[in-house]
Scaffold this motif. Sequence first.
Motif, PDB file in Angstrom:
ATOM      1  N   LEU A   1       0.824  -1.200   0.000  1.00  0.00           N
ATOM      2  CA  LEU A   1       0.000   0.000   0.000  1.00  0.00           C
ATOM      3  C   LEU A   1       0.863   1.257   0.000  1.00  0.00           C
ATOM      4  O   LEU A   1       0.618   2.193  -0.772  1.00  0.00           O
ATOM      5  CB  LEU A   1      -0.926  -0.009   1.223  1.00  0.00           C
ATOM      6  CG  LEU A   1      -1.793   1.244   1.407  1.00  0.00           C
ATOM      7  CD1 LEU A   1      -2.761   1.401   0.243  1.00  0.00           C
ATOM      8  CD2 LEU A   1      -2.553   1.184   2.724  1.00  0.00           C
ATOM      9  N   PHE A   2       1.886   1.289   0.842  1.00  0.00           N
ATOM     10  CA  PHE A   2       2.731   2.475   0.924  1.00  0.00           C
ATOM     11  C   PHE A   2       3.693   2.551  -0.259  1.00  0.00           C
ATOM     12  O   PHE A   2       4.169   3.643  -0.599  1.00  0.00           O
ATOM     13  CB  PHE A   2       3.492   2.473   2.240  1.00  0.00           C
ATOM     14  CG  PHE A   2       2.579   2.596   3.436  1.00  0.00           C
ATOM     15  CD1 PHE A   2       1.990   3.806   3.754  1.00  0.00           C
ATOM     16  CD2 PHE A   2       2.281   1.488   4.208  1.00  0.00           C
ATOM     17  CE1 PHE A   2       1.137   3.923   4.834  1.00  0.00           C
ATOM     18  CE2 PHE A   2       1.427   1.589   5.298  1.00  0.00           C
ATOM     19  CZ  PHE A   2       0.854   2.811   5.608  1.00  0.00           C
TER      20      PHE A   2
ATOM     21  N   SER B   1       1.570   4.210  -2.897  1.00  0.00           N
ATOM     22  CA  SER B   1       1.302   5.623  -2.595  1.00  0.00           C
ATOM     23  C   SER B   1       2.579   6.441  -2.442  1.00  0.00           C
ATOM     24  O   SER B   1       2.514   7.609  -2.049  1.00  0.00           O
ATOM     25  CB  SER B   1       0.476   5.725  -1.311  1.00  0.00           C
ATOM     26  OG  SER B   1       1.161   5.146  -0.216  1.00  0.00           O
ATOM     27  N   SER B   2       3.741   5.852  -2.722  1.00  0.00           N
ATOM     28  CA  SER B   2       5.011   6.564  -2.548  1.00  0.00           C
ATOM     29  C   SER B   2       5.126   7.826  -3.406  1.00  0.00           C
ATOM     30  O   SER B   2       5.780   8.783  -2.968  1.00  0.00           O
ATOM     31  CB  SER B   2       6.179   5.621  -2.840  1.00  0.00           C
ATOM     32  OG  SER B   2       6.109   5.122  -4.169  1.00  0.00           O
TER      33      SER B   2
ATOM     34  N   LEU C   1       3.055  10.069  -3.670  1.00  0.00           N
ATOM     35  CA  LEU C   1       2.425  11.129  -2.881  1.00  0.00           C
ATOM     36  C   LEU C   1       3.070  11.297  -1.517  1.00  0.00           C
ATOM     37  O   LEU C   1       3.109  12.412  -0.976  1.00  0.00           O
ATOM     38  CB  LEU C   1       0.928  10.825  -2.700  1.00  0.00           C
ATOM     39  CG  LEU C   1       0.098  10.691  -3.978  1.00  0.00           C
ATOM     40  CD1 LEU C   1      -1.330  10.292  -3.640  1.00  0.00           C
ATOM     41  CD2 LEU C   1       0.112  11.999  -4.758  1.00  0.00           C
ATOM     42  N   THR C   2       3.577  10.215  -0.921  1.00  0.00           N
ATOM     43  CA  THR C   2       4.096  10.264   0.449  1.00  0.00           C
ATOM     44  C   THR C   2       5.608  10.356   0.528  1.00  0.00           C
ATOM     45  O   THR C   2       6.144  10.596   1.605  1.00  0.00           O
ATOM     46  CB  THR C   2       3.628   9.020   1.223  1.00  0.00           C
ATOM     47  OG1 THR C   2       4.100   7.843   0.559  1.00  0.00           O
ATOM     48  CG2 THR C   2       2.104   8.966   1.295  1.00  0.00           C
TER      49      THR C   2
ATOM     50  N   TRP D   1       7.374  -0.536  -6.927  1.00  0.00           N
ATOM     51  CA  TRP D   1       6.045  -1.148  -6.882  1.00  0.00           C
ATOM     52  C   TRP D   1       6.122  -2.663  -7.003  1.00  0.00           C
ATOM     53  O   TRP D   1       5.279  -3.371  -6.463  1.00  0.00           O
ATOM     54  CB  TRP D   1       5.176  -0.581  -7.997  1.00  0.00           C
ATOM     55  CG  TRP D   1       4.744   0.833  -7.750  1.00  0.00           C
ATOM     56  CD1 TRP D   1       5.238   1.683  -6.802  1.00  0.00           C
ATOM     57  CD2 TRP D   1       3.757   1.559  -8.460  1.00  0.00           C
ATOM     58  NE1 TRP D   1       4.616   2.893  -6.865  1.00  0.00           N
ATOM     59  CE2 TRP D   1       3.686   2.860  -7.880  1.00  0.00           C
ATOM     60  CE3 TRP D   1       2.905   1.264  -9.521  1.00  0.00           C
ATOM     61  CZ2 TRP D   1       2.814   3.837  -8.339  1.00  0.00           C
ATOM     62  CZ3 TRP D   1       2.029   2.240  -9.983  1.00  0.00           C
ATOM     63  CH2 TRP D   1       1.979   3.511  -9.391  1.00  0.00           C
TER      64      TRP D   1
END
Length: 571
Positions: free
Chosen positions: A121-122, A125-126, A128-129, A326
């Motif tokens: 999940l992270f 979303s990397s 953005l985060t 990913w």
Amino acid sequence: MARLLFAITLAVCCLPLLPGLGGLLTSAFAFLPALGLAEASLSGWRELIAWPGLSHSLWLTLLSGLASSLLAVMLSFAILQATWQTPFWQRIARSLPGLLALPHVAFAIGLVLFLSPSGWLFRLSSPLTGDMPPTWSLIQDPYVLGLTLALTLKETPFLLLMSLSVLSQIDVHRLTMVSASLGYDRTSTWIKVIFPLWFAKMRFPIFAVVAYSLSVVDVAMILGPNTPPTFAVLVWQWFNDPDLSLLPRASAGALVLFLLCALVLIGYRFFEWLICERFNRWQFTGTRRAWLPGRHLWWPVVIVPLLVIPALFIWSFALRWSFPDWLPSRYGLRFWNQELAYVGALIGNSVLLALISATVAVIFAMGCLERAVSPRQGALPKAVIAIPLLVPQLSILFGIQVAVYSLPGQWHVPATIWAHIFFAFPYVYLALDGPWQQFDQRLIQTARSLGVSAMAAWLRIKLPLLLPAIILAWAVGASVSLAQYLPTQLLGAGRINTLTTEAVSLSSGLDRRISGLYGLMQALIPLLVFVLATFLSRVMQRRLTPHQSVATQPGANNHDAVCQSTQHKRA
């Protein structure tokens, strides 16, 4: 035959509980002559009370258990309200067996690989985060958020499945039409009219969800906090303490866990009485318009398990996977080649236990249901069916373990088989109860009037018509057996290893590839069982379609249907 199976079922499901309860009580009060403790005392209770962090551990247990149960009930009702008797509900009903086939342990391992700081999940979303993993995590968090989420998502399909038979006993269409004529919209009708009926009839399934959530060990070991853990995990750690003189403390903790579950269930029953009977003015006062979230609440229940399986699959083949990529940069079969021989033995043990326990549970359930449909014989009490669902596994199994170990000889294999049958039986019984009650007994009566014996009529008419349901119920029992952790670990004395016990043991390891491999295998075996059972059930259903179409058409002559079936069998 039905009377004999009924007696055997009572003996298997009830009699071992007596020495189990006796073993728990004697060890809780430090009366264990085999360990040199020949006098009862309160030493175990004093050690239990003096344990630092006890109150916090109990609080975590209540928080995760009650919150997940409440969320699962609310989520299930909202989904039913929005989708019942709509085409979308048929899609939900078809997906329930697949969701239930995913074991809790495999689901928990998949969530670790998906929701951990360096999980999928992270990684997704990397952009953005950022390129660094977050410093917080839902896995083993001190607020039991990850454990609550996992229990909620896994228990919601179970409550929806149990609602199928419950809502079939309620004339939802008629209630909706009458309420609409009085000016109530669909949501308000479900809240004020259908919810009280549904809530009361769902008592035992909700009891089972609450008891499991409060006493779960395997999922809490994977997703729950460690300092301190939930109370069930804490008691399990005490059981595994090599110092046997501390066994009374563990027994006292198991007894406290049993009493805690009993008090919570009593409190739930009191709450049900308050809102449905005592303070029920809300059912006929207030607005006739209401709103609840719609069918979109169903998608998280489906999407999360669908994402868990790919995470397990990719991690089992990954050789190098740097954050925030990913996908892995290198794949290989090294871990599969390394573990394949050992996994084969584990699969053999798991499947053998599932075959035996599911088959025996189906036979027991059929015998009890046959007795229930007889007008001169009583049905199996609901309390007997609910015992394996409502009693914390850790509490009762430890007492049985103490009793078994006091017997001469080696009993770990039959004790483990008994435990799997004990916990699979209620699910098999509930899966067969609806089809057995819906069977038209006039078919058997007509066959008997034509001179066919009772056994021949049952074998030629009832068994073929109910065989699709029996196959699916067998798959349910097999999946329950494949997911058992505590019965295998406690009563197997560490000598019987299965995919579930090995997956839990390796889930806390440092290598996610091994965890992903065992989690994937533990998820695929029950899924394959359900796929095979569904295929066989549909094949049998297609073979029976001509007979069922005649027998179930409105106004059809049951006598002619039985004559055709009997002539076909004789031919």
